[in-house]
Structure formats: C-alpha cells, structure tokens
Write an enzyme that holds these catalytic residues in place. Structure first.
Site, PDB file in Angstrom:
ATOM      1  N   LYS A 122      -2.313  -1.398  -3.864  1.00 42.19           N
ATOM      2  CA  LYS A 122      -3.195  -0.234  -3.734  1.00 42.19           C
ATOM      3  C   LYS A 122      -2.352   1.027  -3.733  1.00 42.19           C
ATOM      4  O   LYS A 122      -1.383   1.077  -2.986  1.00 42.19           O
ATOM      5  CB  LYS A 122      -3.981  -0.375  -2.431  1.00 42.19           C
ATOM      6  CG  LYS A 122      -4.790   0.833  -2.045  1.00 42.19           C
ATOM      7  CD  LYS A 122      -5.445   0.618  -0.718  1.00 42.19           C
ATOM      8  CE  LYS A 122      -6.006   1.946  -0.278  1.00 42.19           C
ATOM      9  NZ  LYS A 122      -6.094   2.076   1.128  1.00 42.19           N
ATOM     10  N   LYS A 125       0.858  -1.186   0.000  1.00 42.42           N
ATOM     11  CA  LYS A 125       0.000   0.000   0.000  1.00 42.42           C
ATOM     12  C   LYS A 125       0.892   1.234   0.000  1.00 42.42           C
ATOM     13  O   LYS A 125       1.710   1.412   0.898  1.00 42.42           O
ATOM     14  CB  LYS A 125      -0.879  -0.032   1.252  1.00 42.42           C
ATOM     15  CG  LYS A 125      -1.753   1.186   1.418  1.00 42.42           C
ATOM     16  CD  LYS A 125      -2.690   0.990   2.590  1.00 42.42           C
ATOM     17  CE  LYS A 125      -3.527   2.225   2.849  1.00 42.42           C
ATOM     18  NZ  LYS A 125      -4.397   2.048   4.012  1.00 42.42           N
TER      19      LYS A 125
HETATM   20  C1  PBG Z   1      -7.856   2.682   5.688  1.00 39.83           C
HETATM   21  C2  PBG Z   1      -8.061   2.671   4.218  1.00 39.83           C
HETATM   22  C3  PBG Z   1      -7.872   3.717   3.292  1.00 39.83           C
HETATM   23  C4  PBG Z   1      -8.324   3.238   2.062  1.00 39.83           C
HETATM   24  C5  PBG Z   1      -8.733   1.924   2.251  1.00 39.83           C
HETATM   25  N1  PBG Z   1      -8.543   1.597   3.583  1.00 39.83           N
HETATM   26  C6  PBG Z   1      -7.423   5.112   3.485  1.00 39.83           C
HETATM   27  C7  PBG Z   1      -6.031   5.440   3.796  1.00 39.83           C
HETATM   28  O1  PBG Z   1      -5.135   4.612   3.864  1.00 39.83           O
HETATM   29  O2  PBG Z   1      -5.840   6.635   4.023  1.00 39.83           O
HETATM   30  C8  PBG Z   1      -8.352   4.026   0.784  1.00 39.83           C
HETATM   31  C9  PBG Z   1      -9.366   3.598  -0.196  1.00 39.83           C
HETATM   32  C10 PBG Z   1      -9.699   4.592  -1.248  1.00 39.83           C
HETATM   33  O3  PBG Z   1      -9.034   5.639  -1.423  1.00 39.83           O
HETATM   34  O4  PBG Z   1     -10.664   4.330  -1.960  1.00 39.83           O
HETATM   35  N2  PBG Z   1      -6.583   2.464   6.117  1.00 39.83           N
HETATM   36 ZN    ZN Z   2      -5.662   3.166   8.284  1.00 42.96          ZN
END
Ligand code: PBG
Ligand code: ZN
Length: 324
Positions: A247, A194
């Site tokens: 992601k 991520k």
């Molecule tokens: C929570 C999470 C996030 C997303 C999915 N789970 C936000 C982040 O990491 O700030 C992002 C999903 C999206 O942008 O559609 N940790």
């Molecule tokens: Zn988070």
C-alpha cells in the site's frame, strides 16, 4: 533468405484463449466508512461516490454490493468521541463492534474484514498510544491494545483482521491475543509493506484521521527503499500473517512484484484514496477515458502479482464486468 523474426500468430479467438490476466469480482474488497447516527450518507467531496454512512445505510449498501456480486468489504470506523488512547476501539459498544454485529445479523453471507488501527480513534490522530516525552508512538504499549482491539472485532464477528499501523511485532501480538481467546482460525491480513505516502490524503478527510502534529514517518516506510519493503513483508509472514499487502499500489508496482516473488502467501494491494481521487478528477475534467483507464489500472495490479485488490473502484468495476 529466411527471416528469423518471431511473432505470435494470434487470431481473435486465440487471443482470448491466451489472455494471461483477467479481472473478476472475486478479486475485490470494497472499503466502507461507518459512523453512528441514522440515515446518514455524506459524500466526500474529494472522493465522489465514497460516503461516510450510519449503520442502517451500511446495511443497505451491503444489499447493493451483493446485487452487484461483491461480497467482501473492509470496515473503517469514525467514533463519536476520540481520546488519547482510542477508547472507542476498545469497547464492545464501539462503532466497529456495533456495525459488525448488525452486518452479521442482516448479511451473514458478507465477508467482513476490519481495519485494525488507532489513528481514527485517537484525538492526536496517531496510530497508537503516544510516548509523551518523545512525542512518538510507544510501540510496545500499542501492541497490547492492538491485541485487545482484535479480540473485540473477533467477538463481534469479523471475518479477517487487517492491522494497518505498521507497529513492530504487531502480527505476533495480535495472533497471540486471538489464539488466547479461541480465535485460532481467524485470519490476519497485514498491511505489511505500507509506505509513508501523500496518496492517503483524501482518506484522512473521510476517516477524520489526519495526525494533529508530526507525521507517520517513524512507523511507515520510506518510499525510496525496495529491499526494506520486502523485508517488512517477510517479517510479517514470519510472525504469522496469512495475507500480505502493499500500500499504496500504483506507484509501487515493482514492490508488488518483488514481494510476490519472495513469498508463497497470498498478496493484497490497496488502491488508495489518492489514486481513486486522481482518476475521478481526470474523469470530471474529461481528460481521460475513465473506464478504460480504471480497468487498465486493475489489470496492472494483477499482472504485477496481486491476488486481492482493495479498491474504491470495486462497484464501478463490477458494473462494467456485467456490461461485457
Ligand atoms: C489507517 C489506514 C489508512 C489507510 C488505510 N488504513 C490511513 C493512513 O495510514 O493514514 C489509507 C487508505 C486510503 O488512503 O485509501 N491506518
Ligand atoms: Zn493508523
């Protein structure tokens, strides 16, 4: 003279027979945002078609999803009260636990994935417990409450736990906590690679989870690093993840392919909020053929190596698949 150039001799029927990548409804997980209350369905201005919903509305939404042939969702919770340790996420009466029980009762045939993190539940908006002295997340203290949160989800009926906080050792800690409570067969889909990305902007509006200070760069990955991206996913495989994830998706197709080639595990991609908002904005401005661009994007994810696509477009894709 012989011409040695090659071309494939494909007529229309043959072209169909040799199509390498196809999109089906089974490829998708659809994200839903739940908050308490009744009859609440608030559209998010930066994400047309995406809503914060109360549990009763979520149940109606599940009905609609099933009628479209979509049976998999991922749940995000917006608690009434946020505090320093994210207590709502640790309570059996918390928003996610209550929603899970309601969905499982009304729609036992839905496959419900639960996002496991603390940023939606803490008043500071970070993904775990803070180390006050250093103003950073305390990794090991966070592992402990992640295990507790996972067990709460499991008991309430989650079909798959999806930890998204990128804490070191989180998969092993969650696996152990689940096994100890008898949930040996509950799968874990890790947000294993991520990136610290500006593409999450609109999500943080929906989930009301923007950090109140600093950013997430100490625990999320640097977009510049390819080898590290592969290592992070392989580490989660080693710790026992059942499904890996990349992601965001669109700017990281190379990483999807890299991880695909370095593991035998199934791979998910998260087509995130900012990616959705960009296409929606272009649609409103009438500068693209929205449906074709959307499908081309989905094909790109699968061609790169994704087995699962988590996407706000899932309903539109399903409707489009029904048309052709
Ligand atoms: C929570 C999470 C996030 C997303 C999915 N789970 C936000 C982040 O990491 O700030 C992002 C999903 C999206 O942008 O559609 N940790
Ligand atoms: Zn988070």
């Amino acid at each position: 003279m012989f011409k040695r150039f090659r071309r494939l001799r494909l007529n229309e029927k043959l072209r169909e027979l040799v199509t390498e990548t196809v999109i089906t409804k089974n490829d998708f997980i659809y994200p839903l945002f739940v908050r308490s209350g009744e009859g609440i369905k608030n559209e998010i201005s930066s994400m047309p078609g995406v809503y914060q919903m109360s549990i009763d509305e979520i149940l109606k939404e599940c009905e609609e999803l099933k009628s479209l042939g979509l049976y998999s969702i991922i749940l995000f919770g917006i608690p009434d009260v946020k505090d320093s340790i994210g207590s709502d996420a640790l309570s059996e009466e918390g928003i996610i636990a209550r929603t899970l029980r309601a969905i499982k009762e009304a729609h036992p045939d839905m496959f419900v994935v639960t996002d496991l993190c603390f940023c939606e539940y803490t008043d500071h908006g970070h993904c775990g417990i803070l180390d006050m002295k250093h103003k950073t997340v305390n990794n090991d203290a966070t592992l402990e409450i992640l295990g507790k949160q996972a067990v709460i989800h499991a008991k309430a009926g989650s079909d798959m736990i999806a930890p998204s906080g990128m804490m070191d050792g989180m998969i092993e800690a969650i696996r152990e906590a689940l096994d100890d409570e008898g949930f040996e067969n509950l799968p874990i889909m890790s947000y294993s690679t991520k990136f610290a990305s500006a593409y999450y902007g609109p999500f943080r509006d929906v989930a009301e989870s923007a950090p109140s200070f600093g950013d997430r760069r100490s625990y999320q990955m640097n977009p510049a690093n390819r080898r590290e991206a592969i290592l992070e996913s392989l580490e989660d495989e080693f710790e026992g993840a059942d499904i890996l994830m990349v992601k965001p998706a669109l700017a990281y197709l190379d990483i999807i392919r890299d991880i695909r080639e370095n593991t035998k595990l199934p791979l998910a991609v998260y087509n995130v909020s900012g990616e959705y908002s960009m296409l929606q904005a272009a649609k409103r401005a009438k500068v693209i053929d929205y449906e074709r661009v959307m499908m081309e994007t989905m094909i790109g994810f699968k061609r790169a190596g994704a087995d699962i696509i988590i996407s706000y477009h899932a309903k539109e894709v399903a409707k489009l698949l029904d048309k052709c």
